[in-house]
Scaffold this motif. Structure first.
Motif: not given
Length: 213
Positions: A164-176
């Motif tokens: 099982t894998l879990s995580g977070y990956q931001p994109n260019g609008t991470y500040y929103w």
């Protein structure tokens, strides 16, 4: 006699290469103590999801609106999980995902599983991020770095041939709040029966050569 010896070494090399993709197989570097173990996994599309938050604001002609809603996608695909032991690093044991191929209708193509190194906190769990000072490094390495936004994160757990894998990956609008949150369930890709037949044949051939000598 010399010819037989050379052939035996070649057969051993072939078997070592074939076993490199199997569970608990290792390619060792004897003089450094470093080694790598790899295993291929297939993602369970019924249990695996990626939630995409665009991190954008939509406003209509009347001036009303708000943040764009998040969308959750079921995903499938494959990846390879490598377990690395580096004798020069402290900690020494790290996991890394490679060869990932994610399939999901509508999911932005920029998403993929991360390839940074994650520390093995015990034999069946690992966690990591792409922050500037994470990953394998020598004991005397001085690390400093600056990161303007949030890090990609990954955690994983392995049990009974399933991961099982879990995580977070931001994109260019991470500040929103923009980015991807994922929960992946995958199982070990079974080794084809033809491989075992081939490996058994090589073993029999080696024993026959020794018997003739």
């Amino acid at each position: 006699m010399k010819f037989i010896g050379v052939m035996s070494v070649r057969y051993i090399a072939i078997v070592s290469i074939l076993f490199a993709g199997m569970d608990n197989a290792a390619a060792s570097i004897a003089d450094t103590g470093d080694y790598l173990t790899s295993q291929n996994y297939i993602i369970d599309g019924t249990q695996s999801t990626v939630t995409y938050n665009p991190g954008t604001i939509s406003v209509d002609s009347n001036g009303s609106g708000g943040f764009s809603p998040s969308v959750t996608y079921n995903v499938s695909g494959t990846f390879t999980l490598n377990f690395n032991h580096f004798s020069w690093s402290n900690p020494s044991d790290w996991a890394q995902i490679t060869n990932s191929a994610i399939t999901a209708n509508g999911l932005p193509s920029e998403f993929n599983l991360p390839s940074f190194f994650s520390e093995l906190t015990n034999p069946v769990q690992f966690a990591g991020s792409d922050s500037p000072c994470s990953g394998p490094k020598t004991a005397d390495t001085y690390c400093s770095g600056y990161q303007s936004g949030p890090s990609s994160t990954l955690s994983g757990q392995i049990q009974d041939g399933k991961i099982t894998l879990s995580g977070y990956q931001p994109n260019g609008t991470y500040y929103w709040g923009g980015g991807y949150t994922y929960n992946i369930v995958a199982t070990v890709v079974p080794v084809p029966a033809a491989f075992w037949l081939f490996a058994t044949t090589l073993g029999f051939f080696g024993m026959w050569k020794r018997a003739k000598r």
